[in-house]
Design a protein around this motif. Structure first.
Motif, mmCIF file in Angstrom:
data_model
loop_
_atom_site.group_PDB
_atom_site.id
_atom_site.type_symbol
_atom_site.label_atom_id
_atom_site.label_comp_id
_atom_site.label_asym_id
_atom_site.label_seq_id
_atom_site.Cartn_x
_atom_site.Cartn_y
_atom_site.Cartn_z
ATOM 1 N N PHE A 1 4.985 6.007 -9.124
ATOM 2 C CA PHE A 1 5.000 5.394 -7.968
ATOM 3 C C PHE A 1 5.136 5.934 -6.805
ATOM 4 C CE2 PHE A 1 6.916 2.753 -4.630
ATOM 5 C CZ PHE A 1 5.942 1.694 -4.064
ATOM 6 N N LEU A 2 6.177 6.794 -6.525
ATOM 7 C CA LEU A 2 6.265 7.552 -5.319
ATOM 8 C C LEU A 2 5.097 8.621 -5.231
ATOM 9 C CD1 LEU A 2 10.055 8.322 -5.682
ATOM 10 C CD2 LEU A 2 8.728 6.687 -4.151
ATOM 11 N N LYS A 3 4.519 9.284 -6.347
ATOM 12 C CA LYS A 3 3.590 10.269 -6.373
ATOM 13 C C LYS A 3 2.190 9.598 -5.870
ATOM 14 C CE LYS A 3 0.999 13.450 -9.381
ATOM 15 N NZ LYS A 3 -0.265 13.318 -8.602
ATOM 16 N N GLN A 4 1.940 8.186 -6.288
ATOM 17 C CA GLN A 4 0.981 7.547 -5.934
ATOM 18 C C GLN A 4 1.049 7.592 -4.374
ATOM 19 O OE1 GLN A 4 1.016 3.366 -7.308
ATOM 20 N NE2 GLN A 4 -0.574 2.588 -5.820
ATOM 21 N N GLY A 5 2.091 7.070 -3.758
ATOM 22 C CA GLY A 5 2.340 7.147 -2.342
ATOM 23 C C GLY A 5 1.569 8.430 -1.719
ATOM 24 N N VAL A 6 2.267 9.633 -2.217
ATOM 25 C CA VAL A 6 1.864 10.645 -1.711
ATOM 26 C C VAL A 6 0.285 10.775 -1.784
ATOM 27 C CG1 VAL A 6 1.890 13.152 -1.984
ATOM 28 C CG2 VAL A 6 3.911 11.651 -2.072
ATOM 29 N N ASP A 7 -0.408 10.597 -3.127
ATOM 30 C CA ASP A 7 -1.825 10.953 -3.416
ATOM 31 C C ASP A 7 -2.529 9.862 -2.530
ATOM 32 O OD1 ASP A 7 -0.813 12.671 -5.426
ATOM 33 O OD2 ASP A 7 -1.313 11.243 -7.212
ATOM 34 N N GLU A 8 -2.172 8.806 -2.091
ATOM 35 C CA GLU A 8 -3.014 7.659 -1.495
ATOM 36 C C GLU A 8 -2.749 7.927 0.178
ATOM 37 O OE1 GLU A 8 -2.166 3.952 -2.918
ATOM 38 O OE2 GLU A 8 -3.207 4.273 -5.110
ATOM 39 N N GLY A 9 -1.804 8.740 0.449
ATOM 40 C CA GLY A 9 -1.570 9.190 1.762
ATOM 41 C C GLY A 9 -0.607 8.273 2.610
ATOM 42 N N HIS A 10 -0.056 7.394 1.735
ATOM 43 C CA HIS A 10 1.136 6.453 2.376
ATOM 44 C C HIS A 10 2.432 7.338 2.813
ATOM 45 C CE1 HIS A 10 -1.251 2.855 1.265
ATOM 46 N NE2 HIS A 10 -1.314 3.395 0.196
ATOM 47 N N ILE A 11 2.553 8.304 1.798
ATOM 48 C CA ILE A 11 4.053 9.020 2.059
ATOM 49 C C ILE A 11 3.525 10.475 2.333
ATOM 50 C CG2 ILE A 11 5.771 9.780 0.772
ATOM 51 C CD1 ILE A 11 5.829 7.516 -0.846
ATOM 52 N N LYS A 12 4.632 11.397 2.939
ATOM 53 C CA LYS A 12 4.167 12.463 3.521
ATOM 54 C C LYS A 12 4.070 13.396 2.382
ATOM 55 C CE LYS A 12 6.866 12.138 7.821
ATOM 56 N NZ LYS A 12 8.233 12.197 8.315
ATOM 57 N N PRO A 13 3.082 14.214 2.577
ATOM 58 C CA PRO A 13 2.839 15.224 1.130
ATOM 59 C C PRO A 13 4.032 16.045 0.885
ATOM 60 C CG PRO A 13 1.497 15.806 3.014
ATOM 61 C CD PRO A 13 2.188 14.847 3.456
ATOM 62 N N LEU A 14 5.156 15.751 0.554
ATOM 63 C CA LEU A 14 6.419 16.456 0.284
ATOM 64 C C LEU A 14 6.582 16.453 -1.323
ATOM 65 C CD1 LEU A 14 8.728 14.833 2.633
ATOM 66 C CD2 LEU A 14 7.763 16.647 2.842
ATOM 67 N N ASP A 15 7.447 17.361 -1.620
ATOM 68 C CA ASP A 15 7.876 17.699 -3.086
ATOM 69 C C ASP A 15 8.551 16.182 -3.668
ATOM 70 O OD1 ASP A 15 9.673 18.177 -5.388
ATOM 71 O OD2 ASP A 15 8.923 19.932 -5.361
ATOM 72 N N ILE A 16 8.139 15.830 -4.998
ATOM 73 C CA ILE A 16 8.621 14.391 -5.375
ATOM 74 C C ILE A 16 10.109 14.671 -5.514
ATOM 75 C CG2 ILE A 16 8.446 15.050 -7.732
ATOM 76 C CD1 ILE A 16 7.271 11.820 -6.370
ATOM 77 N N ASN A 17 10.647 15.704 -5.835
ATOM 78 C CA ASN A 17 12.151 15.614 -5.831
ATOM 79 C C ASN A 17 12.944 15.542 -4.515
ATOM 80 O OD1 ASN A 17 12.761 16.813 -8.560
ATOM 81 N ND2 ASN A 17 11.343 18.426 -7.866
ATOM 82 N N ILE A 18 12.048 15.730 -3.395
ATOM 83 C CA ILE A 18 12.716 15.573 -1.907
ATOM 84 C C ILE A 18 12.612 13.681 -1.766
ATOM 85 C CG2 ILE A 18 12.246 15.863 0.360
ATOM 86 C CD1 ILE A 18 11.402 18.545 -0.311
ATOM 87 N N ILE A 19 11.469 13.383 -2.033
ATOM 88 C CA ILE A 19 11.187 12.059 -1.762
ATOM 89 C C ILE A 19 12.235 11.306 -2.861
ATOM 90 C CG2 ILE A 19 9.388 10.063 -2.131
ATOM 91 C CD1 ILE A 19 7.272 12.327 -1.542
ATOM 92 N N SER A 20 12.333 11.327 -4.052
ATOM 93 C CA SER A 20 13.232 10.821 -4.989
ATOM 94 C C SER A 20 14.461 10.862 -4.346
ATOM 95 C CB SER A 20 13.142 11.507 -6.464
ATOM 96 O OG SER A 20 11.871 11.350 -7.004
ATOM 97 N N ALA A 21 15.052 12.021 -3.838
ATOM 98 C CA ALA A 21 16.272 12.322 -3.489
ATOM 99 C C ALA A 21 16.480 11.425 -2.210
ATOM 100 C CB ALA A 21 16.587 13.687 -3.180
ATOM 101 N N ALA A 22 15.696 11.067 -1.542
ATOM 102 C CA ALA A 22 15.689 10.370 -0.331
ATOM 103 C C ALA A 22 15.892 8.829 -1.016
ATOM 104 C CB ALA A 22 14.791 10.408 0.591
ATOM 105 N N PHE A 23 14.970 8.499 -1.787
ATOM 106 C CA PHE A 23 14.923 7.150 -2.155
ATOM 107 C C PHE A 23 16.095 6.498 -2.770
ATOM 108 C CE2 PHE A 23 13.621 3.688 -4.876
ATOM 109 C CZ PHE A 23 12.515 3.001 -4.287
ATOM 110 N N VAL A 24 16.491 7.436 -3.963
ATOM 111 C CA VAL A 24 17.388 7.200 -5.006
ATOM 112 C C VAL A 24 18.913 7.271 -4.632
ATOM 113 C CG1 VAL A 24 18.555 7.742 -7.184
ATOM 114 C CG2 VAL A 24 16.045 7.601 -7.126
ATOM 115 N N GLY A 25 18.866 8.379 -3.641
ATOM 116 C CA GLY A 25 20.255 8.699 -2.877
ATOM 117 C C GLY A 25 20.739 7.602 -1.792
#
Length: 193
Positions: free
Chosen positions: A135-159
């Motif tokens: 889901f988070l990768k989809q957001g990056v691929d579709e341009g909804h989320i900044k093109p950051l490493d998935i680990n950074i996005i996951s940490a922000a989300f889950v943290g």
């Protein structure tokens, strides 16, 4: 537990629930199989009938808890929402799941800080090779989320999910739905493209 457990599914469910409660209170090392059996209302041998070792029980409990968590946060009726709205809904669903099941939050945090995680994930692997990562990768691929490493996005989300749920569970602050919407809005504003 004084309930008569008849089926294998009932026994495994009782073992899982007892293990979650005990691990929350005593941690992985402070929870022996004999205590799990007593809490679950089954013989210790019954646990070993289903799980060859404590390690296997913990790994299977992780899979069980993760599946239930994903079912709670990725609801079928919300799949048609726009990506930003779905992001916010999934975040709120996960906070609510952890608030309703604090033993799962405790277990997940302990699991990802333990050597057990290496039995499922290699060093190079993203921890959440599942619907959440997709889901988070989809957001990056579709341009909804900044093109950051998935680990950074996951940490922000889950943290932020974990911190919010713990604050609520510990009674430091009782989050209402409006508060959760404000919180996830801050997260979304920080990662949206």
């Amino acid at each position: 537990m004084n309930v008569q457990l008849n089926t294998a599914a009932e026994k495994k469910q009782a073992i899982y629930q007892s293990t979650l409660r005990l691990i929350r209170e005593f941690g992985f090392h402070g929870t022996p199989m004999s205590q799990i059996a007593q809490e679950a209302g089954v013989a210790t041998g019954t646990i070993y009938h289903y799980f060859a070792s404590k390690e296997e029980l913990i790994v299977e409990l992780f899979r069980y808890s993760k599946e239930r968590m994903l079912n709670a946060i990725f609801r079928e009726d919300e799949r048609a929402l726009s990506y930003p709205r779905r992001f916010m809904t999934i975040w709120m669903n996960l906070v609510e799941h952890y608030i309703q099941h604090p033993e799962v939050l405790s277990f997940m945090e302990q699991f990802f800080s333990s050597p057990y995680v290496k039995t499922l994930y290699s060093e190079e692997c993203v921890y959440f090779q599942d619907e959440m990562s997709n889901f988070l990768k989809q957001g990056v691929d579709e341009g909804h989320i900044k093109p950051l490493d998935i680990n950074i996005i996951s940490a922000a989300f889950v943290g932020t999910v974990s911190a919010t749920a713990k604050r609520h569970i510990n009674g430091r602050f009782t989050f209402k739905e409006e508060d959760l919407k404000k919180m996830v809005g801050i997260i979304w504003d920080g990662i949206k493209n």
